[in-house]
Design an enzyme around this catalytic site. Structure first.
Site, mmCIF file in Angstrom:
data_model
loop_
_atom_site.group_PDB
_atom_site.id
_atom_site.type_symbol
_atom_site.label_atom_id
_atom_site.label_comp_id
_atom_site.label_asym_id
_atom_site.label_seq_id
_atom_site.Cartn_x
_atom_site.Cartn_y
_atom_site.Cartn_z
ATOM 1 N N GLU A 252 73.257 22.338 52.141
ATOM 2 C CA GLU A 252 73.998 21.075 52.140
ATOM 3 C C GLU A 252 74.795 20.889 50.848
ATOM 4 O O GLU A 252 74.204 20.687 49.786
ATOM 5 C CB GLU A 252 73.031 19.899 52.295
ATOM 6 N N ASP B 221 77.348 16.358 55.623
ATOM 7 C CA ASP B 221 76.842 14.989 55.494
ATOM 8 C C ASP B 221 78.035 14.054 55.320
ATOM 9 O O ASP B 221 78.785 14.151 54.346
ATOM 10 C CB ASP B 221 75.903 14.916 54.290
ATOM 11 N N GLU C 142 70.580 10.100 58.505
ATOM 12 C CA GLU C 142 69.948 10.011 57.184
ATOM 13 C C GLU C 142 70.552 8.781 56.505
ATOM 14 O O GLU C 142 71.471 8.869 55.695
ATOM 15 C CB GLU C 142 70.195 11.269 56.359
#
Length: 272
Positions: free
Chosen positions: A154, A187, A248
Site C-alpha cells: 500500500e 487507498d 477502512e
C-alpha cells in the site's frame, strides 16, 4: 465481480483509528452479514490473537469471507518496520509479517503491508530504504504464494511515509522486484492527497491493483466527504477490477452509520 468489505480492529493501541468495527470478530461478522457485506478485513495485534478454528465456522455461518489482514500492528505495537536500519529489528519485522501472512493464508486472505514499510531518513537514504523494502518483499511474497494469495503493498500519503506515495511510483517499484506475487492497495484517502487524478491513477495501475480502501476524502465513510466517485467507479470498471472495496473508515458518527453509509453507496454504484 467487485465485492464489499468492512474493517474490524482488534488492536487496542490503534483505538480511534480508521476502522469501522471495534467490538470483536463475532460482533463484526454479525453486523457485516446483517448489512449485506461480502467480507471483513481484520487488523489483529498478532497472528495468534485470533482463533482461526473458531473464526472459520463463524464466517461460514454468516456467509462471509476475509478480504485481507493487516500487518500494521507490528508498527503500532512494536515499532517495527521492514526498512529499519538495524538488521535484528528488520528481521523481527519480517517475522511478524510472515506470521500474519500465515494467519491470513488459513483464511484465504492476503496480508497488507502499509505502515510497516517504514520511511527513510538519518543515515538511511531513500534508495537504501527502498532496497531494504524490496529485499523484505522478495522474501515475503513467495510465502504468500504458498497460500495461493498475493502480498499486498500500500502506497501511503506523504504524512505517513516518504517512500512511495503514488500508484505510479508503486508500480515502478513492483517492476524492480524479483517476485510477481505482489499487488497494490489503492487507498482512496491517500490518493486524494497524492494523486493529481485518482481515476487516471487507477487506470494506469490497471492489473497491478488488487485491493481498494473505499473511503471518502476525510477518511470517513463514502458520502461523508467531498470525493467525486463517478470517475473512480468508471475507472474500476475500465480496468475490470474484481477485488474488494473495503471500508477502512473512521467509525463516525458511529460504527453503524459508517457501515450503513458504505453499503448503501456500494449498492448504488454496483447494483446486483
Amino acid at each position: 465481480m467487485i465485492k464489499s468489505a468492512i474493517t474490524v480492529s482488534l488492536v487496542e493501541e490503534a483505538k480511534g483509528g480508521p476502522f469501522v468495527y471495534w467490538n470483536g470478530l463475532d460482533d463484526a461478522c454479525s453486523e457485516a452479514a446483517r448489512l449485506g457485506f461480502d467480507a471483513i478485513e481484520i487488523f489483529a495485534p498478532s497472528a495468534d490473537a485470533v482463533d482461526v478454528d473458531k473464526l472459520l465456522p463463524t464466517l461460514q455461518q454468516h456467509e462471509l469471507k476475509v478480504a485481507a489482514v493487516g500487518t500494521g500492528a507490528g508498527m503500532v505495537k512494536h515499532g517495527l518496520s521492514l526498512t529499519d536500519p538495524d538488521k535484528d529489528r528488520r528481521e523481527k519485522a519480517c517475522q511478524f509479517v510472515e506470521s500474519i501472512i500465515h494467519f491470513g493464508g488459513r483464511l484465504s486472505a492476503p496480508a497488507i503491508i502499509g505502515s510497516m514499510q517504514g520511511r527513510w531518513g538519518g543515515d538511511l537514504d531513500r534508495d537504501a530504504a527502498l532496497g531494504l523494502l524490496a529485499e523484505s518483499i522478495n522474501r515475503l511474497a513467495p510465502i504468500a504464494a504458498e497460500h495461493g494469495v498475493p502480498l499486498i503493498y500500500e502506497p501511503l500519503n506523504r504524512y505517513e511515509t516518504n517512500l512511495l506515495t503514488t500508484v505510479a511510483d508503486a508500480c515502478g517499484f513492483l517492476r524492480t522486484l524479483d517476485t510477481d506475487n505482489v499487488k497494490l492497495l489503492a487507498d482512496l484517502f491517500h490518493m486524494n492527497i497524492e494523486e493529481a487524478d485518482i481515476a487516471q491513477a487507477i487506470r494506469d495501475g490497471g492489473n497491478d491493483i488488487g485491493h481498494i480502501h473505499f473511503v471518502d476524502s476525510n477518511r470517513q465513510a463514502v458520502g461523508l466527504g467531498h470525493m467525486d466517485y463517478a470517475p473512480i467507479i468508471q475507472a474500476l470498471q475500465d480496468i475490470r477490477f474484481d477485488g474488494y472495496l473495503s471500508a477502512e473508515a473512521f467509525p463516525l458518527p458511529d460504527s453503524d452509520t459508517a457501515a450503513v453509509k458504505t453499503i448503501e453507496a456500494f449498492r448504488d454504484f454496483f447494483p446486483r
